[in-house]
Enzyme design. Structure first.
Site, PDB file in Angstrom:
ATOM      1  CG  PHE A 111     -17.744 -12.657  19.676  1.00 23.66           C
ATOM      2  CD1 PHE A 111     -17.650 -11.906  20.838  1.00 23.66           C
ATOM      3  CD2 PHE A 111     -18.980 -13.193  19.355  1.00 23.66           C
ATOM      4  CE1 PHE A 111     -18.743 -11.690  21.660  1.00 23.66           C
ATOM      5  CE2 PHE A 111     -20.086 -12.999  20.163  1.00 23.66           C
ATOM      6  CZ  PHE A 111     -19.970 -12.248  21.317  1.00 23.66           C
ATOM      7  CB  CYS A 112     -16.043 -14.603  23.314  1.00 21.39           C
ATOM      8  SG  CYS A 112     -16.141 -15.375  24.944  1.00 21.39           S
ATOM      9  CB  VAL A 113     -13.055 -18.486  23.437  1.00 17.88           C
ATOM     10  CG1 VAL A 113     -11.886 -19.466  23.379  1.00 17.88           C
ATOM     11  CG2 VAL A 113     -13.657 -18.494  24.829  1.00 17.88           C
ATOM     12  N   GLY A 129     -11.434 -14.472  19.978  1.00 16.60           N
ATOM     13  CA  GLY A 129     -10.447 -13.402  20.030  1.00 16.60           C
ATOM     14  C   GLY A 129      -9.163 -13.848  20.702  1.00 16.60           C
ATOM     15  CG  LEU A 186     -16.220  -8.064  18.436  1.00  9.45           C
ATOM     16  CD1 LEU A 186     -17.464  -8.554  17.684  1.00  9.45           C
ATOM     17  CD2 LEU A 186     -16.158  -6.544  18.449  1.00  9.45           C
TER      18      LEU A 186
END
Length: 583
Positions: A314-316, A318, A342
């Site tokens: 998720f975000c960073v 990812g 995500l």
């Protein structure tokens, strides 16, 4: 059109040209023999108002605007400003919450609000006329929005009739309470966005039952207790962003992605990042890959006795996952059956509004101050993200908390948002340079991580890539570009709303909508994909669950004991690291 220059002579010439343009336009517009020219009472005041609109632009070191376009804009402004001054004022912006109260619709406050909205509109339009490179235009646009939002009459007691009315009705109590709120926030070093006394990590947020089964200097691994009799053999490991706490994925039972997965019979493991202190100020990007993501993958493989697991970033988180998997692929190690990303950037060519903070000079300053060691404070990161939406995340609370004396409401998402984390300086400085500034992750064999040449195309596992349509941190078009870099089959899904609200769109509530296109229809241009996509009502979580189900690897009886002999239970979920505050 005049090109932008940076020399001292050019700056002087540009300012002179600007002054001449303004003067000649004003002389032309005051000529009484032109049809449609604004005349009559208040014209001098209108000219002064235009000068105030232009004032911030005079301070720019160099700028050029098409004289004809500027003249047309000035003429329109003069006409509308004189009409405003000549007749009864009204706030013609019902969607603007700042001026929705009836007190803004009469007398001098109505004039102030209407004049502000007019000036705000034209300042934004002037910003769009500036002739400059894309980066400069983005910065001018961002600076203009910051100045305009800060200058709203709603932000000041002397010009906010709603706050004044509240003060009179309460006999000054609202003002006293507002000062108390201000003093509290000054001591805390940040603006309160939620009633933080209403939440307790591990009690009513991050409350899913489970256990910490692994801990090192950087991470804890949480294994959640199954709630179904049978579970998928392949577990799911969630890697959250390291700039916030993991419990955005486990807020409360009805909006917890963890609980949703458990209900689907998925074995769920969570990586929980440690909140960095001064003793960890030496950690690097490679440490986050090796000691963080790779260790987490290994532990989950060993506890579940599975060679392949399902992985979510998720975000960073990812971005870290993407770099990790590419480094492992270079070593011929392929530990996952599927990848879910995500709101993640793998291609930083268009980083959105965050790009206004990034250039060689700014990155070099960070490298000089933090590159050799130190801590990037979570408060500074939080302030940066709040600046991306100042009306919603700054001025809204200035007005409500301080001018009206209200206490913030209990809101789990905003409580999480304020629970920021520190980052090690070397890791942060490296991330800024190699991702945001030089965009090397998506360029095959341009970046070295863990001593390996990185190629995202070597990640050949099936991937589910989710983006949010109104995301101001990871623009959906940029998140879409991951489809052009990853190997394997890919599914791209676009959700409604923003970075967090779009992602945490609980299946139980099944609100909003999302867009999908034909399988494997992934053109190079994001807008081409959107033109062929179809909107579907409800939560994207259900679509993702259906996609993830094909990678379950069969089923088994749910484990009665968490961890195993090699990884015994260390602590109850949510663990110790998530409770460390950056305050």
């Amino acid at each position: 059109m005049v090109t932008r220059r940076s020399s001292g002579k050019a700056r002087s010439a540009a300012k002179a040209r600007s002054s001449d343009q303004n003067r000649s336009s004003a002389e032309a517009d005051t000529s009484h023999d032109k049809p449609g020219t604004p005349t009559g009472m208040g014209f001098q005041e209108v000219q002064q108002a235009w000068a105030s609109v232009m004032q911030p632009w005079q301070a720019l070191p160099s700028w050029t605007i098409d004289p004809q376009a500027l003249s047309g804009l000035q003429r329109e402004y003069l006409e509308r400003a004189q009409a405003l001054m000549s007749g009864p004022a009204s706030v013609d912006s019902p969607a603007d919450k700042r001026f929705s109260h009836s007190a803004w619709r009469q007398g001098p406050f109505a004039v102030a609000a209407a004049a502000y909205l007019l000036n705000a509109e034209f300042m934004a339009r002037i910003a769009e006329l500036v002739d400059a490179d894309d980066k400069t235009k983005d910065r001018i646009r961002f600076a203009t929005e910051q100045w305009v939002d800060a200058a709203s009459p709603s932000n000041f007691l002397a010009t906010n009739p709603e706050a004044q009315q509240r003060m009179l009705e309460s006999g000054g109590e609202s003002l006293r309470q507002g000062m108390e709120n201000l003093i509290h926030d000054l001591a805390a070093g940040r603006i309160s966005q939620s009633d933080e006394t209403a939440f307790d990590v591990g009690q009513n947020v991050a409350s899913s039952e489970g256990a910490v089964v692994f801990r090192n200097e950087l991470i804890e691994i949480i294994q959640y207790k199954p709630i179904t009799q049978k579970v998928a053999k392949r577990p799911l490991l969630m890697v959250p962003p390291c700039i916030n706490k993991f419990y955005i994925l486990d807020l409360q039972p009805d909006n917890s992605l963890v609980q949703h997965c458990l209900a689907e019979g998925v074995q769920v493991f969570m990586l929980s990042w440690r909140n960095v202190d001064a003793s960890m100020g030496h950690l690097t990007w490679d440490d986050y890959l090796e000691t963080g993501a790779i260790e987490a993958i290994r532990v989950v493989q060993e506890i579940s006795a599975q060679d392949e697991i399902n992985l979510l970033g998720f975000c960073v988180g990812g971005t870290i996952v993407g770099a990790t998997l590419a480094a492992l692929a270079a070593r011929k190690i392929y530990p996952i059956a599927s990848l879910t990303l995500l709101t993640t950037l793998l291609d930083f060519s268009h980083p959105g509004v965050l790009g206004v903070f990034i250039d060689e000079q700014q990155v070099r300053l960070r490298e000089q101050s933090l590159g050799a060691g130190g801590v990037m404070k979570g408060k500074e990161l939080a302030a940066t993200f709040s600046a991306l939406r100042p009306n919603d995340l700054v001025w809204n609370y200035v007005v409500n908390n301080y001018l009206k004396g209200e206490r913030p409401a209990a809101f789990d998402l905003l409580y999480w948002n304020a629970d920021s984390t520190n980052l090690p300086g070397p890791m942060f400085a490296w991330y800024l340079r190699h991702m945001y500034l030089q965009n090397e992750l998506c360029q095959p064999h341009r970046l070295i991580c863990l001593g390996e040449s990185i190629d995202l195309g070597a990640i050949d596992a099936p991937s589910y890539i989710f983006a949010a349509k109104e995301d101001h941190i990871v623009p959906w078009q940029s998140a879409y570009l991951s489809t052009q870099h990853l190997g394997g089959e890919k599914r791209f899904v676009l959700g409604a709303s923003g970075h967090i609200a779009g992602t945490i769109n609980a299946a139980k509530r099944n609100r909003r909508s999302f867009w999908t296109a034909a399988p494997q229809y992934l053109p190079a241009e994001p807008d081409a994909w959107l033109n062929k996509a179809h909107e579907r009502q409800g939560s994207w979580w259900l679509d993702w669950s259906q996609w993830l189900s094909q990678f379950r690897g069969g089923e088994r009886v749910a484990p009665k004991v968490l961890g195993n002999a090699a990884y015994p239970v260390i602590d109850k979920a949510p663990g110790a690291y998530v409770k460390q505050r950056a305050d």
